[in-house]
Write an enzyme that holds these catalytic residues in place. Sequence first.
Site, short mmCIF file in Angstrom:
data_model
loop_
_atom_site.label_atom_id
_atom_site.label_comp_id
_atom_site.label_asym_id
_atom_site.label_seq_id
_atom_site.Cartn_x
_atom_site.Cartn_y
_atom_site.Cartn_z
N GLU A 35 5.79 -3.27 -58.17
CA GLU A 35 5.87 -2.86 -58.80
C GLU A 35 5.56 -1.65 -59.75
O GLU A 35 5.72 -1.00 -60.64
CB GLU A 35 4.79 -3.73 -59.68
CG GLU A 35 3.37 -3.49 -59.28
CD GLU A 35 3.31 -3.64 -57.72
OE1 GLU A 35 3.82 -4.39 -57.19
OE2 GLU A 35 2.26 -4.20 -57.62
N HIS B 235 5.10 -3.47 -52.71
CA HIS B 235 4.29 -3.39 -54.23
C HIS B 235 5.72 -2.81 -55.63
O HIS B 235 5.82 -1.41 -55.48
CB HIS B 235 3.52 -2.34 -54.32
CG HIS B 235 1.97 -2.78 -53.63
ND1 HIS B 235 1.03 -3.37 -54.48
CD2 HIS B 235 1.63 -2.29 -52.86
CE1 HIS B 235 0.59 -3.66 -53.89
NE2 HIS B 235 0.39 -3.09 -52.99
N CYS C 110 2.35 -8.46 -51.60
CA CYS C 110 1.23 -7.91 -50.47
C CYS C 110 0.55 -8.68 -50.31
O CYS C 110 0.34 -9.96 -50.15
CB CYS C 110 0.32 -6.32 -51.58
SG CYS C 110 -0.11 -5.85 -50.06
N1 GLN Z 1 -6.00 -6.50 -48.01
C1 GLN Z 1 -4.49 -6.78 -47.66
C2 GLN Z 1 -3.87 -5.87 -46.70
O1 GLN Z 1 -4.94 -4.92 -46.43
C3 GLN Z 1 -3.25 -7.03 -48.85
C4 GLN Z 1 -3.96 -5.25 -49.22
C5 GLN Z 1 -2.92 -4.88 -50.58
O2 GLN Z 1 -2.81 -6.31 -51.22
N2 GLN Z 1 -2.34 -3.77 -51.98
O3 GLN Z 1 -3.02 -5.61 -46.11
#
Ligand code: GLN
Length: 532
Positions: free
Chosen positions: A510, A508, A382
Amino acid sequence: METKYIFVTGGVVSSLGKGIISASLACLLKARGYRVTIQKFDPYINVDPGTLNPYEHGECYVTEDGTETDLDLGHYERFTDIRTSRANNVTSGRIFQTVINKERHGDYLGKTVQIVPHITDEIKRNVKMLGASGDYDFVINEIGGTIGDIESQPFVESVRQLRWELGQNCLCIHLTYVPYLHAAKELKTKPTQHSVKELQAEGLQPDILILRTEKDIPAEMRRKIAQFCNVAPDAVIQSPDCPSIYEVPLVMHAQHLDEIVLRKTGVPVEGEPHMEPWMHFLDKLHSATQTVRIGLVGKYVELQDAYKSINEALLQSATHLDRKLDLVYVHSEKLDESNVDEKLAGLDGVIVAPGFGQRGIEGKFVALRWCREHDVPTLGICLGMQCMVIEYARNVLGLADAHSTEMDPNTKHPVIDLMDEQKSISNLGGTMRLGAYDCRLESESKAAEAYGSTDIRERHRHRFELNEAYRQALEDAGMRCVGRNPLTGLVEVVEVPSLRWYVGTQYHPEYNSTVLRPNPLFMAFMRAAIGQ
Ligand code: GLN
């Protein structure tokens, strides 16, 4: 069979591991062939934990249907392999919001709206919702907070009422703490007695007591607790600290927790739970001798719960590959060119963590540059993936001020930018791109190789995206965008194929990794890290 409702409350102190106990019981009942689900009731007023920062509440876990939930739902999925959804996590905030909306709508026809019966009715409706689907034999309900808290009273009152409505289909487990006083060299049962009294004062009698302890509690002492607390002697179970949370189901089974639950809810006890695959995992966990050293670069490294799902996915994949996991936390705020060599040298693989905001972001770029230049297997998740793109744009494409508009809204090179549909949103709660989305992978990619498929589905939690305007330039410079959402074209996976294993995912992985089915991308990352 009629659905059985099991309630798990906690007393004396918080952080006793109600989630692990609930998940362990679910794991055992599932291994006996029952259909099980677990839901968590959180007494805080936030509508969901999505707006809580990790200092307050640890990781925010995201379900397939896109609900931001308590991290205990992660345990539920990891222990049971059963997917959870919005219905599995209910907060006081959501209960109150529903009741207040109904009141504004005029549904209460001039009545005074009160905690009892209106709030408790709404809680009971939520408790019974999953069971009413007919999909479950057992619904385990974890009540957050500690007995005696003002916040949890409406939940405890609802359980008290449900006992009457459900009769033998209802069971209460109370988890307490038996402290060991080093000076006196004694285990102390008084806090447990008080906690049960408090529960009884609120109208609930526990059927089973589970005692968290750091020392073995002698049988004689357990009998005494049973007597004082009005619980059957065989239903007083101890839960000692275990080297791994994944041992807890077996510790509970050894003391017949699953059998007692079946007996008390009127279900015939037959045979043994089918725990062989689970035991196989534990055997691997215990017998691994070779170590794999993984660095986790993030800004919440001092918090043990902030990256819970990542830690567990790493442990699961390392264990399946017969390695002991040595997880090294690397604080991104303290990482710079002057110390990166010393901090990252000797790592077999590096994960760059998800996150929000500016703090610690430059350290992530330093780590990624170092990993790229030293060809260390790297997984960016992410924000970690977004940082991979920014670092590549800065140092390979030569766009020195490339950035994400999240950190620098005026950057000349917004390689990571807000999606158009996000631009008009001003509320923060539940407004990200959340939940599982399809992703199509290019067949010649590390990611497709990892999954053994080109069509996957993984969970998201973000607002920003790789900016399509820079995609071609990145690809020309050697960073390939190998995964896309088939409907929107949004980039989900990037890779640098000239490196051994350098992969970033906007999603994600995970969140979708369990003891018996570790996530394929984590497995591939771990294989690369151990040089297979
Ligand atoms: N801050 C980033 C976004 O909003 C990544 C978010 C995250 O890592 N969950 O896109």
